[in-house]
Motif scaffolding. Sequence first.
Motif, short mmCIF file in Angstrom:
data_model
loop_
_atom_site.label_atom_id
_atom_site.label_comp_id
_atom_site.label_asym_id
_atom_site.label_seq_id
_atom_site.Cartn_x
_atom_site.Cartn_y
_atom_site.Cartn_z
N ARG A 134 0.95 -1.57 -0.08
CA ARG A 134 0.07 0.13 -0.35
C ARG A 134 1.20 1.21 -0.52
NH1 ARG A 134 -5.03 0.40 3.73
NH2 ARG A 134 -5.71 -1.61 1.28
N GLU A 135 2.01 1.36 0.84
CA GLU A 135 2.92 2.37 0.57
C GLU A 135 3.69 2.29 -0.71
OE1 GLU A 135 4.97 1.12 4.37
OE2 GLU A 135 3.79 2.40 5.22
N LEU A 136 3.53 1.29 -0.97
CA LEU A 136 4.33 1.74 -2.47
C LEU A 136 3.45 1.95 -3.78
CD1 LEU A 136 6.80 -1.95 -2.43
CD2 LEU A 136 7.69 0.13 -2.11
N ARG A 137 2.33 1.40 -3.74
CA ARG A 137 1.55 2.26 -4.96
C ARG A 137 1.10 3.59 -4.47
NH1 ARG A 137 -1.23 -2.43 -2.86
NH2 ARG A 137 -0.94 -4.36 -4.86
N ASP A 138 1.48 4.09 -3.17
CA ASP A 138 1.65 5.95 -3.00
C ASP A 138 2.68 6.01 -3.79
OD1 ASP A 138 -0.94 5.74 -1.89
OD2 ASP A 138 0.33 5.38 -0.04
N LEU A 139 4.31 5.98 -3.69
CA LEU A 139 4.78 6.33 -4.43
C LEU A 139 5.00 6.71 -6.00
CD1 LEU A 139 8.17 3.82 -2.84
CD2 LEU A 139 6.89 6.50 -2.51
N SER A 140 5.64 7.31 -6.38
CA SER A 140 6.09 7.91 -8.16
C SER A 140 6.90 6.94 -8.75
CB SER A 140 6.19 9.06 -8.61
OG SER A 140 8.23 9.15 -7.84
N ASP A 141 6.27 6.91 -10.03
CA ASP A 141 7.05 5.57 -10.90
C ASP A 141 9.20 5.71 -11.12
OD1 ASP A 141 5.76 4.93 -11.93
OD2 ASP A 141 5.46 6.14 -13.45
N GLU A 142 9.09 7.59 -10.77
CA GLU A 142 10.37 7.61 -10.32
C GLU A 142 11.31 6.85 -8.87
OE1 GLU A 142 8.54 10.12 -11.60
OE2 GLU A 142 8.78 9.66 -13.75
N GLU A 143 10.14 6.97 -7.99
CA GLU A 143 10.47 6.83 -7.07
C GLU A 143 10.89 5.37 -6.50
OE1 GLU A 143 7.28 8.87 -4.48
OE2 GLU A 143 8.93 10.47 -3.87
N LEU A 144 9.69 4.56 -6.91
CA LEU A 144 9.68 3.03 -6.98
C LEU A 144 11.12 2.70 -7.61
CD1 LEU A 144 6.28 1.90 -7.90
CD2 LEU A 144 7.12 1.73 -5.89
N GLU A 145 11.05 3.72 -8.78
CA GLU A 145 13.11 2.87 -9.24
C GLU A 145 13.68 3.40 -8.65
OE1 GLU A 145 14.16 0.87 -12.76
OE2 GLU A 145 11.83 0.98 -12.57
N ARG A 146 14.40 4.54 -7.56
CA ARG A 146 15.09 3.95 -6.77
C ARG A 146 15.04 3.77 -5.73
NH1 ARG A 146 15.06 6.45 -2.55
NH2 ARG A 146 12.70 7.80 -2.63
N ARG A 147 13.77 3.32 -5.60
CA ARG A 147 13.41 1.83 -4.02
C ARG A 147 14.53 0.51 -4.71
NH1 ARG A 147 10.38 2.52 0.59
NH2 ARG A 147 10.91 4.20 -0.16
N LEU A 148 13.54 0.56 -5.70
CA LEU A 148 14.20 -1.14 -6.36
C LEU A 148 15.75 -1.29 -6.37
CD1 LEU A 148 13.34 -3.51 -7.51
CD2 LEU A 148 13.17 -2.41 -9.25
N GLY A 149 16.42 0.48 -6.77
CA GLY A 149 17.74 0.12 -6.34
C GLY A 149 18.46 -0.22 -5.67
N GLU A 150 17.92 0.73 -4.19
CA GLU A 150 18.81 0.37 -3.50
C GLU A 150 18.23 -0.62 -2.53
OE1 GLU A 150 16.40 4.12 -1.47
OE2 GLU A 150 17.48 4.97 -2.09
N THR A 151 17.62 -1.09 -2.86
CA THR A 151 17.22 -2.70 -2.17
C THR A 151 17.82 -3.52 -2.34
OG1 THR A 151 14.97 -1.85 -1.18
CG2 THR A 151 14.91 -3.97 -1.32
N ARG A 152 17.64 -3.21 -3.95
CA ARG A 152 18.87 -4.54 -4.60
C ARG A 152 20.30 -4.58 -4.20
NH1 ARG A 152 16.70 -5.51 -10.86
NH2 ARG A 152 14.68 -6.49 -10.22
N ARG A 153 21.16 -3.12 -3.93
CA ARG A 153 22.06 -2.98 -3.56
C ARG A 153 22.32 -3.32 -2.48
NH1 ARG A 153 21.99 1.30 -6.75
NH2 ARG A 153 20.46 3.34 -5.00
N GLU A 154 20.88 -3.76 -1.62
CA GLU A 154 20.95 -3.47 -0.15
C GLU A 154 21.11 -5.11 -0.27
OE1 GLU A 154 17.72 -3.77 3.94
OE2 GLU A 154 17.67 -2.50 1.97
N LEU A 155 20.68 -6.17 -0.74
CA LEU A 155 20.48 -7.48 -1.21
C LEU A 155 21.62 -8.53 -1.91
CD1 LEU A 155 19.28 -10.00 -0.49
CD2 LEU A 155 18.62 -10.26 -3.49
#
Length: 66
Positions: free
Chosen positions: A4-25
Amino acid sequence: MTARELRDLSDEELERRLGETRRELVNLRFQSVTGSLENTGRLTATKRDIARILTVQHERARLGKA
């Protein structure tokens, strides 16, 4: 982070969050291999976060919102 929180983010924010999360992994996997990872549950949680982000992106693409 919930879907639900992710759906509130913009496409650009989702891309940024995905990159950060993959680096964390990657960092968590490295820590796991070297034996310095204390909380192994973070690996699972991070993988699930990536899956949630990808799900929201696929939903948007399918519905034509992307």
